[in-house]
Motif scaffolding. Sequence first.
Motif, PDB file in Angstrom:
ATOM      1  N   THR A  63       7.107 -19.582  57.127  1.00 50.33           N
ATOM      2  CA  THR A  63       7.944 -20.770  57.271  1.00 50.33           C
ATOM      3  C   THR A  63       7.652 -21.847  56.235  1.00 50.33           C
ATOM      4  N   GLU A  64       6.376 -21.986  55.842  1.00 54.73           N
ATOM      5  CA  GLU A  64       6.058 -23.039  54.869  1.00 54.73           C
ATOM      6  C   GLU A  64       6.595 -22.688  53.485  1.00 54.73           C
ATOM      7  N   ALA A  65       6.490 -21.397  53.134  1.00 59.39           N
ATOM      8  CA  ALA A  65       7.020 -20.975  51.840  1.00 59.39           C
ATOM      9  C   ALA A  65       8.525 -21.213  51.779  1.00 59.39           C
ATOM     10  N   VAL A  66       9.204 -20.952  52.896  1.00 60.13           N
ATOM     11  CA  VAL A  66      10.651 -21.161  52.932  1.00 60.13           C
ATOM     12  C   VAL A  66      10.967 -22.634  52.692  1.00 60.13           C
ATOM     13  N   ASP A  67      10.218 -23.500  53.369  1.00 61.58           N
ATOM     14  CA  ASP A  67      10.383 -24.942  53.152  1.00 61.58           C
ATOM     15  C   ASP A  67      10.270 -25.288  51.671  1.00 61.58           C
ATOM     16  N   ALA A  68       9.215 -24.776  51.061  1.00 63.00           N
ATOM     17  CA  ALA A  68       8.948 -25.121  49.661  1.00 63.00           C
ATOM     18  C   ALA A  68      10.079 -24.631  48.757  1.00 63.00           C
ATOM     19  N   ILE A  69      10.566 -23.424  49.053  1.00 62.78           N
ATOM     20  CA  ILE A  69      11.628 -22.866  48.213  1.00 62.78           C
ATOM     21  C   ILE A  69      12.919 -23.677  48.366  1.00 62.78           C
ATOM     22  N   TYR A  70      13.242 -24.056  49.576  1.00 59.44           N
ATOM     23  CA  TYR A  70      14.425 -24.905  49.785  1.00 59.44           C
ATOM     24  C   TYR A  70      14.266 -26.235  49.045  1.00 59.44           C
ATOM     25  N   GLN A  71      13.087 -26.829  49.201  1.00 59.38           N
ATOM     26  CA  GLN A  71      12.909 -28.177  48.674  1.00 59.38           C
ATOM     27  C   GLN A  71      12.942 -28.210  47.153  1.00 59.38           C
ATOM     28  N   GLU A  72      12.463 -27.139  46.547  1.00 67.76           N
ATOM     29  CA  GLU A  72      12.498 -27.122  45.083  1.00 67.76           C
ATOM     30  C   GLU A  72      13.943 -27.232  44.595  1.00 67.76           C
ATOM     31  N   PHE A  73      14.817 -26.494  45.265  1.00 62.64           N
ATOM     32  CA  PHE A  73      16.225 -26.577  44.875  1.00 62.64           C
ATOM     33  C   PHE A  73      16.779 -27.972  45.142  1.00 62.64           C
ATOM     34  N   ALA A  74      16.433 -28.508  46.305  1.00 57.63           N
ATOM     35  CA  ALA A  74      16.972 -29.812  46.689  1.00 57.63           C
ATOM     36  C   ALA A  74      16.610 -30.868  45.653  1.00 57.63           C
ATOM     37  N   GLU A  75      15.348 -30.855  45.231  1.00 54.05           N
ATOM     38  CA  GLU A  75      14.907 -31.893  44.313  1.00 54.05           C
ATOM     39  C   GLU A  75      15.549 -31.740  42.940  1.00 54.05           C
ATOM     40  N   ALA A  76      15.722 -30.494  42.524  1.00 54.05           N
ATOM     41  CA  ALA A  76      16.267 -30.276  41.183  1.00 54.05           C
ATOM     42  C   ALA A  76      17.773 -30.497  41.122  1.00 54.05           C
ATOM     43  N   ASN A  77      18.444 -30.552  42.265  1.00 49.01           N
ATOM     44  CA  ASN A  77      19.907 -30.557  42.240  1.00 49.01           C
ATOM     45  C   ASN A  77      20.560 -31.739  42.939  1.00 49.01           C
ATOM     46  N   ASN A  78      19.760 -32.786  43.243  1.00 50.58           N
ATOM     47  CA  ASN A  78      20.315 -33.948  43.948  1.00 50.58           C
ATOM     48  C   ASN A  78      21.044 -33.530  45.237  1.00 50.58           C
ATOM     49  N   VAL A  79      20.390 -32.649  45.970  1.00 50.33           N
ATOM     50  CA  VAL A  79      20.937 -32.191  47.241  1.00 50.33           C
ATOM     51  C   VAL A  79      19.894 -32.482  48.315  1.00 50.33           C
ATOM     52  N   THR A  80      20.348 -32.932  49.475  1.00 53.50           N
ATOM     53  CA  THR A  80      19.421 -33.096  50.587  1.00 53.50           C
ATOM     54  C   THR A  80      19.543 -31.875  51.488  1.00 53.50           C
TER      55      THR A  80
END
Lengths: 438, 288, 303
Positions: free
Chosen positions: A47-64
């Motif tokens: 679950t933590e890895a999934v969080d990290a993978i989602y968040q990397e995209f969010a930060e790089a793409n101005n997406v919440t």
Amino acid sequence: MQRRFPVLSLGLILVLLAVAAGPGFGRARAQDPVELLIWDQFTGPETEAVDAIYQEFAEANNVTITREVIDADQMRQTLNTALASGTGPDLVVSDAGPAYAGLLADAGLIVPLDDLAAEYGWADRIAPAAIQGATIGDQLYSLPLTIDLIGVYVNQTLMDEAGLAVPTTFAELLTFCGAAAEAGYIPFAFANNPGWQAFHQFAMTSNDMIGPDAMQALLFENRGRWDSPEMVTAIKSYFVDMREAGCFSDDANALTYDDGNGLFFAGDALMHSTGSWLVRDINANMTDFEVTMMPFPAPDGAAGSYWSSGVGSAFYLSAGSSPEQQDAAGRFLDYVVSPETAQRWVGEAGFYLPLEVDTTGLGVTPLFQSVLDVLESAANGETELGYNVDVLAPPGFNDAMQNGFQAVLAGDKTPEQQAADLQAAWDEGFQSEATPAA
Amino acid sequence: MAVSAEPWRRGRAPWRRAAPEVGRYAVLLVFLAIFLVPFVWIWSSALKTSREIAQNPFALPETFRWENLEQAWTVGNFGRYLGNSVIYGVAIVGGGAVLACMAGYALASLPLPGRDGVLFVFLLGLMVPFQSVMIPLYYLLRDIKLLETYWAFIVPGIALRLPFGVFLMRGFFRGLPAEIADAARVDGANEWQVFRQIMLPLAGPGLATLVVFQFMFTWNAFLLPLVFVQRDALRPVSTGMMFFFGRYTADRALIAAGVTIAMLPVVALYLVLQRRFIEGITAGALKT
Amino acid sequence: MLTYPTPHRSPLARHWARYRAGYAFVAPALLLYSVFMVYPFFQSVYLGFTDWNGADPVKRWVGLANYRRLASDDLLWTALRHNLVWVVLGTVAPIAIGLPLATLLWSRPRGFTLFRTAFFLPQVLSPVVIAIVWSWVYNPIFGILNQGLDAVGLENVSRGWLGDPDVALYAVLAASVWAEVGFVFVLFLAGLQGVSRDLLEAATLDGAGRWRRFRDVTVPQLANVVNVATALLLIGGFSAFDLVFVMTGGGPANATDLIATYTFTEAFTQNRAGYAAALSLVMTAISLVTSVVFIRLRERGES
């Protein structure tokens, strides 16, 4: 003079309605960064890895990205109302196939991904078998993220301690159950509450009985039958013969999947027949044991002993999302199956992907590697894999499996009756529901 | 509720009375155990490790792991769910009480054409199950864009409970003498003032009953928020608890801690106000 | 009641003057109730004649097709059979347990408050909490029920309670009874306050035993409470949903499916809103008929 009270009473309601500006009382407004709500089922150590993978995209793409993790059974019970409400998730990770994505597609709740797939060239990256498994009718309704391999986990450490040999035939398996029970172990950590676990047991024995080619013909082209003598044997082997040989806890129908996993993790049970998604939990919970995995031993008269495989988790895209959200979701999905992210899924989350991934230097465990090897040799055409049934079958068929196998396991129903019910559910479902094209 | 002394039964300790007393307490204590042991077990499990829970259910925790509660509170989002439940409780109990008092008063004491028809419609509402409106209501709330707000539970919550409230309050208002209201009217009070300043204060006990009943309904409602409340941020503790249970089911200590947290506020409230709870429920059931 | 003598106004104006207070007081409640209860109810009736899947813009009229399908729907009959068990046992058992408990505490013996508080406690808890607690109680690995049975030498009684199709329904029902006893108990406690002690003493003097006093003197005076408790439990029993949904989801092998859980599944996971609406109306009809019959009986008992 008496003007006041109607004004007051109606006014009260109007005020209540008008105050509706605060968060939760008013409607969400479109804001600058696109908001994506993702529902997934990754409750385990990944679950933590999934969080990290989602968040990397969010930060790089101005997406919440807001992530809500929901138990698979509860998701099945609630996903439909959530999506239809117009306030549900934009992206959902659940099972592919007519009984899952297909039900939602029928209600117009998720959209086909064919255009996105063409735009981003996903078909070039993703294995054709996975694309096929995610296709309903002739449309791609989900993006396959993981593939599953279904077989039997063996606790080698305890087998050696107890002086038990790993069975290679079904007859040996039944003997093994007696010996293991005598040694004080639960032979199989089979847990069948709420009942979907039986899908995978049946997938193993039925693929063994008729072989992958006949299973493919049956699942995709409706050539063959579910009430054949071979299928009756497939049902009887697991749910009657093994029960009678003492392979399972008496309470198998009452044990939840987590209860069963707990028995295997703790070393109370020697074997556990389930899917490769459990590898990461086994790695996390069983550091003291050596665990291997094997295909289910062939019952008498079987075509062979085969691994079953199919699409595991897949992303759906909600029909209720705004164009901006769908656009962002498309980019997110492309990120999900990009080579860089693929490496992280494998290395950090412990997923098996339908993509080519360079695993050198990822430091995977021997158990994880052994599953990878099987999948790789299948991709190279060296190993023939069977088909996981529930992710290709119509919903009515899965209901018949879920309730019917519980009844057979409880001794309330014969394998012959169950086979007949499966065929009846198949006849009804295959005609009316879209099933993957060959 | 009058407490009548009745020495004929209790018996001033002649030895012959002792045997029935022992029997009575034996039965009562068995039931006390049946009702309390599950809670004691869950509460003590909340302070154990998952491994301890599996080993001996009746043992005390080796060390009291208060951090379980802290962890459950954080990962389970219970602050939010409990807060939402309070919002729903206040809105549904308050809004429902206002509407039910007004309508109950009118149906009891004001001239109203078609009163029997209105009463009959509300009476039907007392008897039909929620499921008879559940499906279209979901789509109605969706189409008027309420499903994404707190209103998704508040509005149908009030509506669903109106029949009960109206009948309860009508019963109380009917028990009040009409002369008081007439006297106030003669003194120049308008109908709102008569209601608000004269009649409503006299219906206080009825209102208390209504509040207890509606609060229990709202706090414990499950199917309604399950269907209508789809955003996690808006979930009340009942459905929030269900999803928590599903997600963390393998972590038994955490589940026990979550269950403990979810029940604590209402149990505490009940212990403080238990007579009001019980009298409210009794009156509500017997007088409607 | 005051009237408004306004002879020169039109009938409408007179009507309005006389009734506007009543209208204004009833209007908000009636409006809300009509929009969110009455209107959806008629929508349900309409949906029951369609094969709507919950999504299509067009709701196709299929006449009585859904109702014809009901007759041959095995799952519906299974569910109704379970509801019947649920309604009968779920009504009888709480009364059968709650009434004796209340008589034991009639005289308010020492510890009265403790007992009353504890017996009523499950009533204030959310059904989700009760469902989770009882799933744990029944768990075959760490549940206290099996461990307790083993501890007192009843190993052969212990089993996977929620996984055995023969007992799962009763196991869930037991949790429901456990939760409802407190409600019935406090009703009887209140009812007993009105029971005439003179009659009881007279019966004692006549030599009536405990059981006869209870049956022939106490219970008849509690008829009203029995009626109320029965009516409320009956109505609740037909729409029972929460515990089954959380504890078993209708399994194993449909052994705990109730009409409410079946309706939920059809409506909200199988895309069959039309058929589910028909199911919900069957449930409504059964529960309405039962209520009406019951109210009739109650009226007859009171008169």
